[in-house]
Design an enzyme around this catalytic site. Structure first.
Site, PDB file in Angstrom:
ATOM      1  N   ASN A   1      38.272  35.024  32.695  1.00  0.00           N
ATOM      2  CA  ASN A   1      37.212  34.623  31.769  1.00  0.00           C
ATOM      3  C   ASN A   1      36.168  35.712  31.576  1.00  0.00           C
ATOM      4  O   ASN A   1      35.080  35.439  31.071  1.00  0.00           O
ATOM      5  CB  ASN A   1      36.532  33.341  32.265  1.00  0.00           C
ATOM      6  CG  ASN A   1      37.483  32.174  32.255  1.00  0.00           C
ATOM      7  OD1 ASN A   1      38.324  32.061  31.369  1.00  0.00           O
ATOM      8  ND2 ASN A   1      37.389  31.317  33.253  1.00  0.00           N
TER       9      ASN A   1
ATOM     10  N   GLU B   1      42.651  27.408  38.648  1.00  0.00           N
ATOM     11  CA  GLU B   1      41.353  28.097  38.625  1.00  0.00           C
ATOM     12  C   GLU B   1      40.407  27.628  39.720  1.00  0.00           C
ATOM     13  O   GLU B   1      39.259  27.280  39.492  1.00  0.00           O
ATOM     14  CB  GLU B   1      40.693  27.945  37.239  1.00  0.00           C
ATOM     15  CG  GLU B   1      39.652  29.030  36.977  1.00  0.00           C
ATOM     16  CD  GLU B   1      39.172  29.078  35.527  1.00  0.00           C
ATOM     17  OE1 GLU B   1      40.012  29.231  34.636  1.00  0.00           O
ATOM     18  OE2 GLU B   1      37.968  28.944  35.325  1.00  0.00           O
TER      19      GLU B   1
ATOM     20  N   ARG C   1      41.503  33.036  39.239  1.00  0.00           N
ATOM     21  CA  ARG C   1      41.841  32.876  37.813  1.00  0.00           C
ATOM     22  C   ARG C   1      40.589  32.984  36.942  1.00  0.00           C
ATOM     23  O   ARG C   1      40.665  33.380  35.773  1.00  0.00           O
ATOM     24  CB  ARG C   1      42.565  31.543  37.559  1.00  0.00           C
ATOM     25  CG  ARG C   1      42.986  31.412  36.105  1.00  0.00           C
ATOM     26  CD  ARG C   1      44.003  30.321  35.845  1.00  0.00           C
ATOM     27  NE  ARG C   1      44.315  30.278  34.419  1.00  0.00           N
ATOM     28  CZ  ARG C   1      45.264  29.562  33.872  1.00  0.00           C
ATOM     29  NH1 ARG C   1      46.040  28.803  34.633  1.00  0.00           N
ATOM     30  NH2 ARG C   1      45.473  29.581  32.569  1.00  0.00           N
TER      31      ARG C   1
ATOM     32  N   LYS D   1      46.754  26.434  30.199  1.00  0.00           N
ATOM     33  CA  LYS D   1      45.466  25.822  29.845  1.00  0.00           C
ATOM     34  C   LYS D   1      45.602  25.277  28.435  1.00  0.00           C
ATOM     35  O   LYS D   1      45.982  26.007  27.508  1.00  0.00           O
ATOM     36  CB  LYS D   1      44.343  26.854  29.867  1.00  0.00           C
ATOM     37  CG  LYS D   1      43.749  27.089  31.230  1.00  0.00           C
ATOM     38  CD  LYS D   1      42.483  27.917  31.094  1.00  0.00           C
ATOM     39  CE  LYS D   1      41.916  28.263  32.446  1.00  0.00           C
ATOM     40  NZ  LYS D   1      40.763  29.175  32.336  1.00  0.00           N
TER      41      LYS D   1
END
Ligand code: NAD
Ligand code: GLY
Length: 394
Positions: free
Chosen positions: A269, A261, A265, A167
């Site tokens: 977060n 994601e 995934r 990312k």
């Protein structure tokens, strides 16, 4: 010139992976088919790896990109090791801090990479924390439509999270990490000696991301951290390396299953919907809140929100907060110095989260420690009521 598609298929294998007979470096593969790469973890691995790349080095250009705090400690030794291995090296230094994850700094980096005549088959080397890793990864994905890059993380947070998984990006006035790409590195070198110069506050902030892996799906790891956190902080014995390797393995497993994601995934977060909103509210001012601290408050809030909704028992929410407090991390909105924001401002910031779908918020909530899950369609009114309570906490 190496075409972009081949570029992505060029992981960097280190000669010592097969040659070393001692076990002082840990090797964690990230299995992503043509974009697979290795994470090497251990004290001294960075310079050792640079020196080992002589076969790759002859005449290849490398731009080492770092920040003003990291450069005085490590730029010279990394540059010299690369030159010794036959690379043609240039050094780019940007202002330290979250404030640099912006268009202006990205433009400066891209221009300097092009001035250094870096081609697609050359290398960018991100030497720094998550800010440098995110910036350099994004630059790598757009300069000449894709240049190979190596992550050399120097903060605990970057060593256990941001350097792995691809990312990349910058912030916008609309919110955190809203402009970016998925672009995998070719190699990750986690040298634990870099942590010797990391300020204690930043070490604690990174520890929030370590704990996150226990809270998501590994209660045994959370138990272990509760017992061993002092050794992780002091660096005594092998606890620090164990914590970093466990975190990297956890992240590699999630990323290998869901690179972009589309599903699980998002569990990574945990605490970030609240945390990112808090970072935006505090204007990315490191004097008030750094990313890992936002995650710490966000995780404590996610567990309290879960307990309020009777998804998990209060004992678990209290245990999470107690451990974060024990190591000196913030867990409430009141722990942030300076003026408090309004519920409306916080909600507005949360509605810019990347997990928002047609205005509905997605949260990572928990049925208990190690039992996190993705909760979709949480009514805004419930979030508002929860935030009002949180702001009244004393
Ligand atoms: P950071 O990069 O700002 O580093 C924190 C501070 O420590 C900075 O002042 C830096 O100059 C300094 N520093 C770094 N290494 C040092 C060292 N070895 N010795 C002395 N000082 C050192 O912040 P961070 O906490 O590493 O990363 C936070 C960023 O990472 C945020 O922007 C966040 O959004 C991003 N992030 C990205 C991902 C991802 O998957 N890409 C995951 C988590 C976080
Ligand atoms: N740090 C969240 C992720 O990499 O997905």
């Amino acid at each position: 010139v190496v075409p972009f598609s081949e570029n992505e298929r060029m992981p960097i294998s280190l000669p010592f992976t097969s040659q070393r007979t001692d076990s002082s470096f840990t090797h964690v593969p990230v299995a992503l088919g043509p974009r697979s790469y290795d994470i090497h973890i251990g004290a001294g691995v960075a310079i050792h790896a640079m020196e080992s790349l002589t076969a790759l080095g002859q005449g290849l250009r490398v731009a080492v990109i770092t920040d003003t705090h990291v450069a005085p400690f490590y730029a010279e030794s990394v540059v010299q090791a690369l030159k010794g291995a036959g690379f043609v090296v240039s050094l780019i230094v940007v202002e330290a801090g979250e404030i640099s994850k912006d268009w202006a700094t990205l433009a400066k980096i891209c221009d300097e990479i092009l001035s250094a005549k870096i081609e697609r088959g050359d290398l960018l080397l991100a030497l720094g924390g998550g800010v440098i890793g995110d910036l350099v990864g994004f630059a790598a994905s757009i300069v000449r439509r894709g240049v190979r890059f190596v992550q050399m993380p120097t903060t605990l947070l970057a060593q256990v999270d941001s350097s792995v998984g691809g990312k990349t990006g910058i912030n916008s006035s609309h919110g955190k990490n809203l402009i970016g790409s998925f672009y995998q590195p070719s190699l990750v070198l986690v040298d634990t000696t870099f942590l010797n110069t990391l300020p204690e506050r930043e070490f604690k902030a990174g520890y929030a991301e370590v704990i996150k892996y226990g809270l998501i799906n590994n209660i045994d790891f959370f138990d272990w951290c509760e017992t061993h956190w002092r050794e992780i902080f002091s660096g005594e014995g092998g606890a620090r390396e164990h914590a970093i390797a466990t975190s990297c393995r956890a992240k590699a497993a999630v990323v290998a299953k869901d690179e972009h994601e589309k599903g699980d995934r998002a569990l990574l977060n945990l605490g970030h919907t609240f945390g990112h909103a808090l970072e935006r509210m505090t204007g990315y001012d490191a004097a008030r809140l750094v990313h890992g601290e936002g995650v710490s408050i966000g995780m404590a809030m996610a567990f309290r929100f879960s307990a309020e909704r009777e998804l998990c028992v209060w004992d678990d929410a209290i245990r999470v907060s107690d451990h974060l407090c024990q190591v000196g991390l913030p867990t409430t909105l009141q722990d942030i110095p300076g003026e408090h924001c309004s519920v409306d401002a916080l909600l507005d910031a949360m509605l810019q989260d990347k997990k928002v779908v047609r205005g509905e918020l997605t949260f990572i909530l928990a049925n208990g420690i190690g039992q996190s899950f993705i909760a979709k369609d949480i009514p805004i009114s419930d979030v508002r009521a929860f935030l009002e309570e949180e702001l009244q906490r004393g």
